[in-house]
Design an enzyme around this catalytic site. Structure first.
Site, PDB file in Angstrom:
ATOM      1  N   GLU A 265       0.834  -1.194   0.000  1.00 41.98           N
ATOM      2  CA  GLU A 265       0.000   0.000   0.000  1.00 41.98           C
ATOM      3  C   GLU A 265       0.872   1.249   0.000  1.00 41.98           C
ATOM      4  OE1 GLU A 265      -3.625   1.940   2.697  1.00 41.98           O
ATOM      5  OE2 GLU A 265      -2.167   0.591   3.647  1.00 41.98           O
ATOM      6  N   LYS A 340      -9.938   0.950  -1.807  1.00 43.10           N
ATOM      7  CA  LYS A 340     -10.034   0.718  -0.369  1.00 43.10           C
ATOM      8  C   LYS A 340     -11.429   1.118   0.106  1.00 43.10           C
ATOM      9  CE  LYS A 340      -7.242   1.416   3.826  1.00 43.10           C
ATOM     10  NZ  LYS A 340      -6.002   2.044   4.342  1.00 43.10           N
ATOM     11  N   CYS A 374      -5.123  -3.105   3.161  1.00 41.01           N
ATOM     12  CA  CYS A 374      -4.791  -2.878   4.572  1.00 41.01           C
ATOM     13  C   CYS A 374      -5.984  -2.974   5.540  1.00 41.01           C
ATOM     14  CB  CYS A 374      -4.078  -1.538   4.699  1.00 41.01           C
ATOM     15  SG  CYS A 374      -3.179  -1.325   6.262  1.00 41.01           S
TER      16      CYS A 374
END
Length: 508
Positions: A265, A340, A374
């Site tokens: 990321e 995300k 993440c």
């Protein structure tokens, strides 16, 4: 740099391809007169051995081909000319009961060289050789650069120098790099090949899976190789330096035969150093201007290195809204975006980021995969929805500044592997960026996690990188083990859910 490519396709040759095949072949062999197959030759090849004739297409256009016959091993290793081995171009030497896949031609249009398309054709030939349970691939290769050395070197001396990389030959060097070995030198092989002085080098690639008395050939590929890149955050002067470092790692994991390369990321954050005089929100929006050029370059790398690349993540502006996104750049030339979903308080407070709204899986040549960035891995509902769509491997690019943050990502990723009976690969950044606000320290230990049952490691960890050290992690995962687990595991988590009491579904 090549023009933007949308689609790479490798398939069997069809007679409808002939016109484009002829044009590309004429360009490839421009130094040889009338150097193309006539249409009746191609019709004959397709009638006797259609599976052995391959083409590679770029955006629907035939730009290369590999043509083959099956021939008796004794005929192949004996001295022969090109005319003799092809039955004076009648292909009557083809024998379905032979032991050798004999390559009679391979070429790439000059405009499309440098994309490693020839390597794809050779890899497909190797797969065909294994599938047909043939002893080896053999062909007589030209040595076109020999004309420059014929007065001072014998063919044997020339070949030895090419093998030692003291000299370069466009055909012989390529074959040696593709695991072919020299068997013998043949004189008067191809009439009119003046650049090779009519010499040819008989070369062979051995099929290590060859079985003289086969009972069963398993044609399915179940083992997928993952290449995880634990990226060192370091000062970068410009975008080209980032590309140089990224290409180095892609080359490394591709060289080990990886099917996927996974970046972390926000690995592009070092480029923000030029904007450190701005507010954090403005700086990351400047960084977002690099995202589309990065996608395009990584798409080229995916084609050139024949690997599927998961580009970690990077800031992305769309209609004035800032997202955290990444790209799946497939080796067929296509790409897809992932976003995300869950934004951390830090991303929202300092950067004004927003979460995406699409939950999806991705079809690849290695099966269906999922990608979560993440923080998303800490929400079990997402991966469960992906598992219901058939996901086998979940990729998680992450960035954590402290060991506390890493522990959350690690243990949640392990949980996702167990509860969804899938593999989970995580890759993060390491090092420090003292000149980039809000991105100054990193902590990571990249890893691949597995379900927990007898076929897998007892601790559910397939492999782990060294903490806080720049490195790659190459890991094989077996999809057939997942199929067995789904049906015959000690526990069967996906099958034993109580759908009569609860369920999870997408709202959009």
């Amino acid at each position: 740099m090549h023009e933007a490519i949308k689609k790479i396709e490798l398939r069997n040759l069809q007679i409808e391809d002939y016109k484009e095949l002829k044009n590309s072949m004429m360009e490839a062999y421009s130094e040889l007169e009338n150097s193309y197959w006539k249409e009746h030759h191609i019709e004959k090849l397709l009638s006797i051995f259609p599976e052995g004739q391959l083409v590679v297409l770029v955006d629907g256009k035939v730009v290369g081909s590999a043509l083959s016959l099956i021939i008796d091993y004794r005929k192949v290793i004996a001295n022969h000319t090109y005319a003799q081995i092809t039955g004076n171009y009648s292909f009557d030497t083809h024998n379905q009961e032979g032991e050798v896949l004999y390559g009679i031609d391979v070429f790439i249009h000059p405009k499309y060289r440098g994309l490693r398309l020839g390597r794809r054709l050779y890899d497909a030939r190797k797969e065909l050789c294994e599938q047909l349970n043939l002893k080896s691939i053999i062909f007589a290769g030209r040595i076109p650069n020999y004309i420059d050395y014929k007065e001072e070197l014998s063919p044997k001396q020339y070949i030895e120098k090419v093998k030692l990389k003291e000299l370069y030959d466009p055909v012989l060097s390529f074959q040696i790099s593709n695991d072919f070995h020299v068997k013998k030198i043949m004189k008067n092989y191809l009439v009119g090949d003046t650049s090779s002085n009519e010499y040819a080098v008989l070369m062979e690639w051995n099929n290590i899976y060859y079985d003289e008395n086969p009972n069963l050939i398993n044609l399915k590929k179940s083992v997928i190789r993952l290449g995880l890149i634990q990226w060192q955050m370091r000062p970068l002067n410009n975008l080209e330096q980032l590309f140089e470092q990224a290409e180095f790692f892609i080359d490394v994991v591709s060289g080990y035969g990886s099917d996927f390369a996974l970046f972390p990321e926000l690995f592009t954050a070092p480029l923000m150093a030029d904007y450190n005089h701005l507010s954090e929100a403005d700086a990351i929006r400047e960084l977002a201007k690099h995202s589309e050029p990065i996608r395009k370059r990584f798409q080229e790398y995916a084609i050139s290195y024949n690997i599927n690349i998961i580009t970690g993540s990077m800031p992305y502006l769309e209609n004035g809204v800032l997202y955290n996104v990444g790209f799946l750049c497939k080796r067929d030339g296509s790409s897809e975006m992932y976003t995300k979903i869950h934004i951390t308080p830090n991303e929202s407070l300092h950067w004004g980021m927003k979460g995406g709204s699409q939950i999806k899986t991705f079809d690849t040549d290695c099966g269906k995969i999922g990608i979560m960035i993440c923080y998303d891995v800490e929400f079990p509902e997402l991966s469960r929805l992906m598992a219901d769509e058939g996901m086998n491997i979940l990729f998680v690019p992450f960035l954590t500044d402290t060991q506390n943050g890493y522990t959350r990502v690690k243990h949640c990723a392990q949980s996702r592997a167990i509860e969804n009976e899938c593999y989970v690969a995580i890759a993060g950044c390491v090092g420090n960026l003292p000149k980039v606000n809000n991105m100054d320290i990193q902590y990571a230990q990249s890893a691949v996690f597995t379900p927990s049952d007898f076929a897998f490691p007892s601790n559910g960890i397939k492999a782990e990188a060294t903490p806080n050290t720049e490195m790659t992690l190459i890991v094989d995962v077996d999809l057939d083990l997942l199929k067995q687990l789904h049906e015959f595991g000690t526990v069967r988590i996906l099958k034993d859910r109580r759908h009569d009491l609860y369920n999870i579904k997408k709202l959009k």
